[in-house]
Design an enzyme around this catalytic site. Structure first.
Site, mmCIF file in Angstrom:
data_model
loop_
_atom_site.group_PDB
_atom_site.id
_atom_site.type_symbol
_atom_site.label_atom_id
_atom_site.label_comp_id
_atom_site.label_asym_id
_atom_site.label_seq_id
_atom_site.Cartn_x
_atom_site.Cartn_y
_atom_site.Cartn_z
ATOM 1 N N LYS A 9 0.833 -1.196 0.000
ATOM 2 C CA LYS A 9 0.000 0.000 0.000
ATOM 3 C C LYS A 9 0.879 1.262 0.000
ATOM 4 C CE LYS A 9 -3.695 -2.551 2.384
ATOM 5 N NZ LYS A 9 -4.638 -2.575 3.543
ATOM 6 N N TYR A 49 -12.175 -2.882 -3.121
ATOM 7 C CA TYR A 49 -12.685 -2.970 -1.747
ATOM 8 C C TYR A 49 -14.216 -2.892 -1.707
ATOM 9 C CZ TYR A 49 -8.047 -2.779 0.460
ATOM 10 O OH TYR A 49 -6.776 -3.071 0.901
ATOM 11 N N ASN A 112 -1.698 -0.023 7.174
ATOM 12 C CA ASN A 112 -1.182 -1.350 7.546
ATOM 13 C C ASN A 112 -0.341 -2.028 6.454
ATOM 14 O OD1 ASN A 112 -3.304 -2.071 5.902
ATOM 15 N ND2 ASN A 112 -4.453 -3.181 7.481
ATOM 16 N N HIS A 115 -1.680 -5.514 1.449
ATOM 17 C CA HIS A 115 -2.928 -6.243 1.231
ATOM 18 C C HIS A 115 -2.606 -7.651 0.735
ATOM 19 C CE1 HIS A 115 -6.711 -7.609 -0.568
ATOM 20 N NE2 HIS A 115 -6.015 -7.892 -1.643
ATOM 21 N N GLU A 126 -8.537 -10.727 -8.323
ATOM 22 C CA GLU A 126 -7.777 -9.485 -8.142
ATOM 23 C C GLU A 126 -6.614 -9.385 -9.135
ATOM 24 O OE1 GLU A 126 -8.969 -9.022 -3.432
ATOM 25 O OE2 GLU A 126 -6.940 -9.638 -3.935
HETATM 26 P P1 GTP Z 1 -6.613 -6.187 3.187
HETATM 27 O O1 GTP Z 1 -5.561 -7.232 2.996
HETATM 28 O O2 GTP Z 1 -6.157 -4.787 2.878
HETATM 29 O O3 GTP Z 1 -7.899 -6.562 2.475
HETATM 30 O O4 GTP Z 1 -6.899 -6.173 4.771
HETATM 31 P P2 GTP Z 1 -7.668 -7.269 5.637
HETATM 32 O O5 GTP Z 1 -8.181 -8.367 4.783
HETATM 33 O O6 GTP Z 1 -6.785 -7.628 6.780
HETATM 34 O O7 GTP Z 1 -8.879 -6.412 6.229
HETATM 35 P P3 GTP Z 1 -10.280 -6.046 5.510
HETATM 36 O O8 GTP Z 1 -10.382 -6.666 4.177
HETATM 37 O O9 GTP Z 1 -11.341 -6.294 6.516
HETATM 38 O O10 GTP Z 1 -10.137 -4.455 5.373
HETATM 39 C C1 GTP Z 1 -9.454 -3.892 4.273
HETATM 40 C C2 GTP Z 1 -8.656 -2.701 4.724
HETATM 41 O O11 GTP Z 1 -9.535 -1.678 5.158
HETATM 42 C C3 GTP Z 1 -7.739 -2.944 5.923
HETATM 43 O O12 GTP Z 1 -6.511 -3.530 5.584
HETATM 44 C C4 GTP Z 1 -7.552 -1.542 6.444
HETATM 45 O O13 GTP Z 1 -6.572 -0.822 5.694
HETATM 46 C C5 GTP Z 1 -8.917 -0.936 6.199
HETATM 47 N N1 GTP Z 1 -9.734 -1.048 7.399
HETATM 48 C C6 GTP Z 1 -10.377 -2.149 7.867
HETATM 49 N N2 GTP Z 1 -11.012 -1.881 9.024
HETATM 50 C C7 GTP Z 1 -10.762 -0.573 9.278
HETATM 51 C C8 GTP Z 1 -11.160 0.328 10.329
HETATM 52 O O14 GTP Z 1 -11.856 -0.039 11.270
HETATM 53 N N3 GTP Z 1 -10.694 1.614 10.232
HETATM 54 C C9 GTP Z 1 -9.907 2.047 9.193
HETATM 55 N N4 GTP Z 1 -9.502 3.324 9.172
HETATM 56 N N5 GTP Z 1 -9.523 1.230 8.199
HETATM 57 C C10 GTP Z 1 -9.952 -0.046 8.239
HETATM 58 MG MG MG Z 2 -9.304 -7.997 2.984
#
Ligand code: GTP
Ligand code: MG
Length: 148
Positions: A9, A49, A112, A115, A126
């Site tokens: 990212k 997303y 973070n 992805h 993807e």
């Molecule tokens: P990805 O690998 O990026 O898909 O992350 P993930 O699978 O661990 O988490 P998820 O798919 O649920 O969420 C996608 C992304 O949205 C996360 O990696 C974060 O960057 C963002 N995100 C998720 N939850 C939160 C939240 O509560 N607050 C904020 N600011 N960002 C969030």
């Molecule tokens: Mg995810």
């Protein structure tokens, strides 16, 4: 062979963590199948997303992902989808185990670093999205690798 989509990212690129992230996947034993530096347009970020569209943080997430270049990669290997998720660690870096990418290198959910696809189907989807007909998906005349 299974394949996953890994994306460094904008914060990871800006902080100079590209080599660090790639190194962890290489050392684990996975094979790099494609890579490009890419500034993700808003519409593609929203598509990527789309499952999170109803979340309150969705606009912030799209601003974050489109804030600078990302590094898009395909990685293949046995069990790579689940293994990559383990290497990456929990979504919230404060809950991610030490030894994981997020556990070692990040503190904020909204910053973070990386992805990883959450299923083999999404890995294919993807990577496929990235290798579509868009001109910006070509690097040096070569299309980003499409599985199969
Ligand atoms: P990805 O690998 O990026 O898909 O992350 P993930 O699978 O661990 O988490 P998820 O798919 O649920 O969420 C996608 C992304 O949205 C996360 O990696 C974060 O960057 C963002 N995100 C998720 N939850 C939160 C939240 O509560 N607050 C904020 N600011 N960002 C969030
Ligand atoms: Mg995810």
């Amino acid at each position: 062979v299974e394949e996953t989509y890994i994306m460094i990212k904008p914060d990871g690129v800006q902080r100079g963590l590209v080599g660090e992230v790639i190194s962890r996947f290489e050392k684990k034993g996975f094979k790099l199948t494609g890579l490009k530096l890419f500034h993700c347009p808003k519409d593609l970020a929203e598509e990527h997303y789309k499952d999170l569209k109803s979340k309150s943080f969705f606009p912030k997430l799209i601003d974050y992902i489109t804030s600078g270049p990302v590094v898009c990669m395909g990685w293949e290997g046995i069990g790579v989808v689940a293994s990559a998720r383990k290497l990456i660690g929990a979504t919230n870096p404060l809950q991610a185990e030490p030894g994981t990418i997020r556990g070692d290198l990040a503190v904020q959910t909204g910053r973070n670093v990386v992805h990883g696809s959450d299923s083999p189907e999404n890995g294919k989807r993807e990577i496929g999205k990235l290798s579509g007909s868009r001109k910006e998906n070509y690097v040096n005349g070569h299309q980003f690798k499409h599985p199969g």
